[in-house]
Design a protein around this motif. Structure first.
Motif, mmCIF file in Angstrom:
data_model
loop_
_atom_site.group_PDB
_atom_site.id
_atom_site.type_symbol
_atom_site.label_atom_id
_atom_site.label_comp_id
_atom_site.label_asym_id
_atom_site.label_seq_id
_atom_site.Cartn_x
_atom_site.Cartn_y
_atom_site.Cartn_z
ATOM 1 N N TYR A 79 0.864 -1.174 0.000
ATOM 2 C CA TYR A 79 0.000 0.000 0.000
ATOM 3 C C TYR A 79 0.903 1.227 0.000
ATOM 4 O O TYR A 79 1.590 1.503 0.981
ATOM 5 C CB TYR A 79 -0.908 -0.003 1.229
ATOM 6 C CG TYR A 79 -1.864 1.158 1.284
ATOM 7 C CD1 TYR A 79 -3.041 1.130 0.556
ATOM 8 C CD2 TYR A 79 -1.580 2.273 2.063
ATOM 9 C CE1 TYR A 79 -3.928 2.197 0.604
ATOM 10 C CE2 TYR A 79 -2.459 3.340 2.116
ATOM 11 C CZ TYR A 79 -3.629 3.299 1.383
ATOM 12 O OH TYR A 79 -4.505 4.353 1.425
ATOM 13 N N GLY A 80 0.906 1.936 -1.096
ATOM 14 C CA GLY A 80 1.732 3.132 -1.178
ATOM 15 C C GLY A 80 3.217 2.809 -1.178
ATOM 16 O O GLY A 80 3.637 1.695 -1.477
ATOM 17 N N PHE A 81 3.993 3.805 -0.821
ATOM 18 C CA PHE A 81 5.451 3.693 -0.893
ATOM 19 C C PHE A 81 6.034 2.794 0.183
ATOM 20 O O PHE A 81 6.838 1.920 -0.098
ATOM 21 C CB PHE A 81 6.093 5.082 -0.823
ATOM 22 C CG PHE A 81 7.591 5.035 -0.739
ATOM 23 C CD1 PHE A 81 8.341 4.627 -1.826
ATOM 24 C CD2 PHE A 81 8.246 5.375 0.429
ATOM 25 C CE1 PHE A 81 9.732 4.559 -1.756
ATOM 26 C CE2 PHE A 81 9.624 5.316 0.516
ATOM 27 C CZ PHE A 81 10.363 4.908 -0.582
ATOM 28 N N ASP A 82 5.647 2.970 1.430
ATOM 29 C CA ASP A 82 6.265 2.186 2.506
ATOM 30 C C ASP A 82 5.241 1.660 3.503
ATOM 31 O O ASP A 82 5.427 1.735 4.706
ATOM 32 C CB ASP A 82 7.334 3.014 3.234
ATOM 33 C CG ASP A 82 8.154 2.156 4.204
ATOM 34 O OD1 ASP A 82 8.428 0.984 3.881
ATOM 35 O OD2 ASP A 82 8.504 2.661 5.289
ATOM 36 N N ARG A 83 4.165 1.144 2.993
ATOM 37 C CA ARG A 83 3.160 0.524 3.864
ATOM 38 C C ARG A 83 2.796 -0.838 3.297
ATOM 39 O O ARG A 83 2.767 -1.042 2.085
ATOM 40 C CB ARG A 83 1.884 1.367 3.959
ATOM 41 C CG ARG A 83 2.064 2.675 4.650
ATOM 42 C CD ARG A 83 2.108 2.516 6.130
ATOM 43 N NE ARG A 83 2.329 3.814 6.754
ATOM 44 C CZ ARG A 83 2.673 3.960 8.000
ATOM 45 N NH1 ARG A 83 2.854 2.919 8.764
ATOM 46 N NH2 ARG A 83 2.860 5.156 8.502
ATOM 47 N N ARG A 100 4.650 -0.487 8.488
ATOM 48 C CA ARG A 100 5.732 0.025 7.640
ATOM 49 C C ARG A 100 6.421 -1.153 6.948
ATOM 50 O O ARG A 100 6.871 -2.103 7.594
ATOM 51 C CB ARG A 100 6.741 0.799 8.468
ATOM 52 C CG ARG A 100 6.263 2.145 8.884
ATOM 53 C CD ARG A 100 7.408 2.950 9.516
ATOM 54 N NE ARG A 100 6.922 4.237 9.910
ATOM 55 C CZ ARG A 100 6.478 4.529 11.130
ATOM 56 N NH1 ARG A 100 6.482 3.607 12.069
ATOM 57 N NH2 ARG A 100 6.045 5.733 11.414
ATOM 58 N N THR A 101 6.519 -1.075 5.646
ATOM 59 C CA THR A 101 7.146 -2.137 4.865
ATOM 60 C C THR A 101 8.601 -2.328 5.289
ATOM 61 O O THR A 101 9.086 -3.459 5.359
ATOM 62 C CB THR A 101 7.056 -1.813 3.362
ATOM 63 O OG1 THR A 101 5.673 -1.654 3.023
ATOM 64 C CG2 THR A 101 7.677 -2.900 2.513
ATOM 65 N N SER A 102 9.263 -1.253 5.631
ATOM 66 C CA SER A 102 10.666 -1.365 6.052
ATOM 67 C C SER A 102 10.798 -2.212 7.319
ATOM 68 O O SER A 102 11.754 -2.978 7.471
ATOM 69 C CB SER A 102 11.282 0.014 6.265
ATOM 70 O OG SER A 102 10.527 0.750 7.214
ATOM 71 N N GLU A 103 9.820 -2.111 8.236
ATOM 72 C CA GLU A 103 9.846 -2.929 9.449
ATOM 73 C C GLU A 103 9.640 -4.402 9.120
ATOM 74 O O GLU A 103 10.287 -5.277 9.695
ATOM 75 C CB GLU A 103 8.782 -2.459 10.438
ATOM 76 C CG GLU A 103 9.069 -1.115 11.057
ATOM 77 C CD GLU A 103 7.992 -0.676 12.040
ATOM 78 O OE1 GLU A 103 6.946 -1.358 12.148
ATOM 79 O OE2 GLU A 103 8.198 0.349 12.706
ATOM 80 N N VAL A 104 8.727 -4.677 8.193
ATOM 81 C CA VAL A 104 8.476 -6.062 7.799
ATOM 82 C C VAL A 104 9.706 -6.643 7.100
ATOM 83 O O VAL A 104 10.110 -7.771 7.380
ATOM 84 C CB VAL A 104 7.229 -6.171 6.895
ATOM 85 C CG1 VAL A 104 7.014 -7.614 6.451
ATOM 86 C CG2 VAL A 104 5.998 -5.642 7.617
ATOM 87 N N ARG A 105 10.316 -5.853 6.211
ATOM 88 C CA ARG A 105 11.530 -6.342 5.528
ATOM 89 C C ARG A 105 12.650 -6.629 6.529
ATOM 90 O O ARG A 105 13.358 -7.626 6.403
ATOM 91 C CB ARG A 105 11.994 -5.327 4.487
ATOM 92 C CG ARG A 105 11.121 -5.277 3.263
ATOM 93 C CD ARG A 105 11.752 -4.424 2.156
ATOM 94 N NE ARG A 105 10.801 -4.090 1.130
ATOM 95 C CZ ARG A 105 10.369 -4.910 0.175
ATOM 96 N NH1 ARG A 105 10.822 -6.139 0.127
ATOM 97 N NH2 ARG A 105 9.506 -4.500 -0.728
ATOM 98 N N ARG A 106 12.799 -5.774 7.531
ATOM 99 C CA ARG A 106 13.834 -6.003 8.550
ATOM 100 C C ARG A 106 13.540 -7.289 9.328
ATOM 101 O O ARG A 106 14.435 -8.093 9.574
ATOM 102 C CB ARG A 106 13.923 -4.804 9.492
ATOM 103 C CG ARG A 106 15.068 -4.934 10.491
ATOM 104 C CD ARG A 106 15.297 -3.674 11.311
ATOM 105 N NE ARG A 106 14.165 -3.388 12.176
ATOM 106 C CZ ARG A 106 13.437 -2.278 12.143
ATOM 107 N NH1 ARG A 106 13.716 -1.331 11.276
ATOM 108 N NH2 ARG A 106 12.431 -2.101 12.964
#
Length: 138
Positions: A79-83, A100-106
C-alpha cells in the motif's frame, strides 16, 4: 543464538472512522516452526479483551510486500510507498492493519538469518510433530 526472532511493530488499525488508531503488535518467527510467522496483538487491541495471535506463512508475508498475496484468513498487499496492509478475516469480521514495509523487511531479513528460505525442512522435528499430533488425537 536464539531460536526466536521477535520484533515490535507499529500497526495502524484501519476502521470505518476516518482516523486510524495505532496499536502495538509483535511479529514473531520461531525456528521450531520454520514455515510460519505470528503476529500478536495485545488485549486492548482485540474485541474480546484478550491477546490475539494470528499464524500464517512466512512466504505469504514476503510475497505480500510486492504484490497482493493470500486468499484465506490472512491476506497481505503493498500500500503506497512504505506501507503493507495485512488483512485478518474471521467470522466476526475483517481487521486491516497498515505496517511500515521497512519494518516487515527487517523482520524477514532477521528470520532469513535464522532459517534461510528453502531450508525450512532441515529445522522440522518430524518425529516430535507426529508424536504431538498422535497425542492430541487421543
Amino acid at each position: 543464538m536464539s531460536n526466536v526472532v521477535e520484533q515490535a511493530v507499529e500497526a495502524r488499525l484501519v476502521a470505518s472512522a476516518p482516523r486510524m488508531e495505532t496499536v502495538p503488535a509483535t511479529l514473531k518467527y520461531d525456528r521450531d516452526d520454520p514455515f510460519a510467522v505470528r503476529m500478536a496483538f495485545p488485549a486492548p487491541a482485540a474485541l474480546e479483551g484478550t491477546e490475539v495471535t494470528w499464524a500464517f506463512s512466512r512466504e505469504l508475508l514476503a510475497e505480500g510486500l510486492d504484490a497482493p498475496a493470500g486468499v484465506g484468513d490472512v491476506r497481505v498487499r503493498p500500500y503506497g510507498f512504505d506501507r503493507t496492509v495485512v488483512e485478518f478475516h474471521a467470522p466476526e469480521g475483517i481487521a486491516m492493519v497498515h505496517i511500515r514495509t521497512s519494518e516487515v523487511r527487517r523482520f524477514l531479513k532477521r528470520a532469513q538469518h535464522l532459517v534461510p528460505v528453502g531450508q525450512e525442512l532441515q529445522f522440522l522435528d518430524l518425529d516430535q510433530n507426529l508424536a504431538d499430533l498422535l497425542r492430541d488425537a487421543r
